[in-house]
Design a protein around this motif. Structure first.
Motif, mmCIF file in Angstrom:
data_model
loop_
_atom_site.group_PDB
_atom_site.id
_atom_site.type_symbol
_atom_site.label_atom_id
_atom_site.label_comp_id
_atom_site.label_asym_id
_atom_site.label_seq_id
_atom_site.Cartn_x
_atom_site.Cartn_y
_atom_site.Cartn_z
ATOM 1 N N ALA A 196 0.740 -1.156 0.033
ATOM 2 C CA ALA A 196 -0.131 -0.178 -0.109
ATOM 3 C C ALA A 196 0.914 1.420 -0.007
ATOM 4 N N THR A 197 2.077 1.142 -0.669
ATOM 5 C CA THR A 197 2.737 2.325 -0.676
ATOM 6 C C THR A 197 2.575 3.484 -1.497
ATOM 7 N N ALA A 198 2.322 4.746 -1.047
ATOM 8 C CA ALA A 198 2.183 5.665 -1.794
ATOM 9 C C ALA A 198 3.295 6.381 -2.977
ATOM 10 N N HIS A 199 3.022 6.687 -4.027
ATOM 11 C CA HIS A 199 3.977 7.012 -4.764
ATOM 12 C C HIS A 199 3.523 8.266 -5.726
ATOM 13 N N THR A 200 4.168 8.824 -6.654
ATOM 14 C CA THR A 200 3.904 9.612 -7.748
ATOM 15 C C THR A 200 4.491 9.248 -8.764
ATOM 16 N N ALA A 201 5.043 8.118 -8.982
ATOM 17 C CA ALA A 201 5.654 7.611 -10.252
ATOM 18 C C ALA A 201 4.516 6.993 -11.171
ATOM 19 N N SER A 202 4.912 6.996 -12.515
ATOM 20 C CA SER A 202 4.151 6.387 -13.446
ATOM 21 C C SER A 202 4.169 4.913 -13.407
ATOM 22 N N PRO A 203 2.978 4.385 -13.770
ATOM 23 C CA PRO A 203 2.727 3.111 -13.816
ATOM 24 C C PRO A 203 3.637 2.131 -14.709
ATOM 25 N N GLY A 204 4.043 1.263 -14.032
ATOM 26 C CA GLY A 204 5.227 0.383 -14.646
ATOM 27 C C GLY A 204 6.719 0.874 -14.264
ATOM 28 N N GLN A 205 7.107 1.929 -13.548
ATOM 29 C CA GLN A 205 8.178 2.193 -13.307
ATOM 30 C C GLN A 205 8.649 1.563 -12.000
ATOM 31 N N VAL A 206 9.917 0.957 -12.143
ATOM 32 C CA VAL A 206 10.489 0.320 -11.225
ATOM 33 C C VAL A 206 11.021 1.128 -9.995
ATOM 34 N N LEU A 207 10.540 1.034 -8.935
ATOM 35 C CA LEU A 207 10.803 1.911 -7.612
ATOM 36 C C LEU A 207 11.883 1.482 -6.943
ATOM 37 N N ASP A 208 12.141 0.137 -6.895
ATOM 38 C CA ASP A 208 13.310 -0.537 -5.959
ATOM 39 C C ASP A 208 13.260 -1.944 -6.438
ATOM 40 N N ALA A 209 14.633 -2.371 -6.140
ATOM 41 C CA ALA A 209 14.895 -3.858 -6.697
ATOM 42 C C ALA A 209 15.989 -4.303 -5.582
ATOM 43 N N SER A 210 15.740 -5.247 -4.859
ATOM 44 C CA SER A 210 16.551 -5.780 -3.820
ATOM 45 C C SER A 210 16.238 -7.291 -3.529
ATOM 46 N N ARG A 211 16.808 -7.961 -2.630
ATOM 47 C CA ARG A 211 16.628 -9.213 -2.173
ATOM 48 C C ARG A 211 15.105 -9.648 -2.163
ATOM 49 N N ALA A 212 14.609 -8.482 -1.271
ATOM 50 C CA ALA A 212 13.204 -8.585 -1.056
ATOM 51 C C ALA A 212 12.168 -8.843 -2.230
ATOM 52 N N GLY A 213 12.585 -8.086 -3.402
ATOM 53 C CA GLY A 213 11.701 -8.274 -4.365
ATOM 54 C C GLY A 213 11.822 -7.068 -5.157
ATOM 55 N N ILE A 214 10.984 -6.776 -6.577
ATOM 56 C CA ILE A 214 11.164 -5.686 -7.291
ATOM 57 C C ILE A 214 9.919 -5.139 -7.419
ATOM 58 N N ASP A 215 9.902 -3.635 -6.871
ATOM 59 C CA ASP A 215 8.595 -3.149 -6.492
ATOM 60 C C ASP A 215 8.456 -2.234 -8.054
ATOM 61 N N ILE A 216 7.228 -2.332 -8.228
ATOM 62 C CA ILE A 216 6.699 -1.635 -9.584
ATOM 63 C C ILE A 216 5.531 -0.618 -9.092
ATOM 64 N N ALA A 217 5.664 0.365 -9.526
ATOM 65 C CA ALA A 217 4.522 1.439 -9.610
ATOM 66 C C ALA A 217 3.395 1.180 -10.257
ATOM 67 N N CYS A 218 2.335 0.868 -9.408
ATOM 68 C CA CYS A 218 1.079 0.734 -9.868
ATOM 69 C C CYS A 218 0.050 2.015 -10.134
ATOM 70 N N GLY A 219 -1.098 1.996 -10.627
ATOM 71 C CA GLY A 219 -2.033 2.979 -10.607
ATOM 72 C C GLY A 219 -2.349 3.342 -9.195
ATOM 73 N N GLN A 220 -2.496 2.417 -8.227
ATOM 74 C CA GLN A 220 -2.728 2.644 -6.757
ATOM 75 C C GLN A 220 -1.757 1.575 -6.030
ATOM 76 N N GLY A 221 -0.910 2.177 -5.383
ATOM 77 C CA GLY A 221 0.143 0.988 -4.537
ATOM 78 C C GLY A 221 1.142 0.706 -5.361
ATOM 79 N N VAL A 222 2.048 -0.415 -4.924
ATOM 80 C CA VAL A 222 3.218 -1.195 -5.584
ATOM 81 C C VAL A 222 2.941 -2.669 -5.466
ATOM 82 N N LEU A 223 3.404 -3.049 -6.578
ATOM 83 C CA LEU A 223 3.265 -4.470 -6.705
ATOM 84 C C LEU A 223 4.727 -4.986 -6.693
ATOM 85 N N ARG A 224 5.009 -5.676 -5.773
ATOM 86 C CA ARG A 224 6.417 -6.380 -5.592
ATOM 87 C C ARG A 224 6.506 -7.803 -6.167
ATOM 88 N N LEU A 225 7.464 -7.801 -7.096
ATOM 89 C CA LEU A 225 7.644 -9.050 -7.682
ATOM 90 C C LEU A 225 8.368 -10.071 -6.958
#
Length: 305
Positions: free
Chosen positions: A251-280
């Protein structure tokens, strides 16, 4: 008791085993062998393989429109016909042949999710509960009265494949209970389905597996779970097409465009969505095997560059 069983995919096999436990299944109906695999050779259904192993006669008509197909079923003199994911609509003339009619084991709590893909649709919709209904079949699509039902909770991380297996086993137990009552001549009182709450579970289409990052992360996480193991969610990740086997919504808030990679670490790859973040968490590159996000980053160490 004389039982005729009709089913095709793996989901129906536990029910066939339950029905055949006392040697009462006198015939099994299943879809004709279909081309499958790289060689496209004719492949028998899982239900046919189980029936052959048990020495039960197998029938594979294209449909029940012919007088010959109906006569073959009538000759088996069934007390009841059990139908589980057979794949053919049965006309009223067939439903009337068994003494106690035709029973259908359906993987939802009717009338919600009538139709072809109730397991995946329940997960994709974010349902927290589903179950199995044993229904007295009538001409309409999953409209018949319910004889027995059993509900179960859907796990927050449960995939379509995992729920499929649990419901297949649950369906076998519900069917076994109903057959036991029928043997004891205790007829189950049919309960008409309510008119409210009808939802249809349309057949899955591979095109549905393409994720749209503009959608909320929670919606996409449910799709990832629902479409595992088929058709498997897919999306564009930093210019590369990947298939996604596991992900979680943040449920992370952001202002990034949908599909933008926000973070990438051992925990997962965080992608900006229309609402919230999807961690792959688990994904697959073209031509590769499913791997963890960490292994994926080892191959694309400059993902955030």
């Amino acid at each position: 008791m004389r039982i005729v069983f009709a089913g095709t995919p793996e989901f129906a096999v536990p029910c066939l085993r339950a029905a055949a436990l006392r040697g009462e299944v006198v015939g099994v109906y299943t879809q004709p062998d279909r081309p499958a695999g790289r060689g496209r050779g004719l492949t028998p259904s899982p239900v046919k393989l189980e029936a052959v192993q048990r020495g039960i006669p197998v029938f594979q008509p294209d449909n029940f429109r012919s007088a010959e197909a109906k006569a073959s079923l009538r000759a088996l003199q069934p007390d009841v016909m059990v139908v589980v994911a057979y794949g053919l609509l049965l006309p009223q003339s067939v439903l009337d042949i068994p003494v106690h009619g035709c029973w259908n084991v359906h993987a939802s709590l009717l009338p919600r999710w009538r139709g072809a893909a109730p397991i995946q649709r329940a997960i994709a919709a974010g349902d927290r509960q589903t179950g199995v209904c044993l229904m007295q079949m009538e001409k309409g699509l999953d409209t018949g009265p319910v004889l027995l039902s059993q509900a179960i909770d859907i796990g927050p991380e449960e995939t379509g494949g995992q729920l499929h297996d649990r419901l297949a086993d649950l369906g076998a137990r519900v069917l076994a209970d109903a057959l036991g009552l029928l043997r004891a001549t205790l007829l189950l009182p049919p309960q008409s389905q309510p008119s409210a709450g009808v939802v249809y579970a349309h057949k899955l289409d591979k095109a549905e597996a393409k994720l749209d990052w503009a959608q909320p992360a929670a919606v996409l996480a449910n799709k990832v779970r629902a479409f595992n193991p088929w058709p498997v969610a897919e999306a564009q990740l930093a210019g590369e097409r990947v298939r996604i086997y596991a992900a979680t919504a943040l449920a992370t808030a952001h202002t990034a465009s949908p599909g933008q990679v926000l973070d990438a670490s051992r925990a997962g790859i965080d992608i900006a969505c229309g609402q919230g973040v999807l961690r792959l968490l688990r994904l697959q590159r073209e031509g590769g095997k499913p791997i963890t996000a960490q292994d994926y980053l080892n191959a694309r160490h400059n993902l955030l560059a």
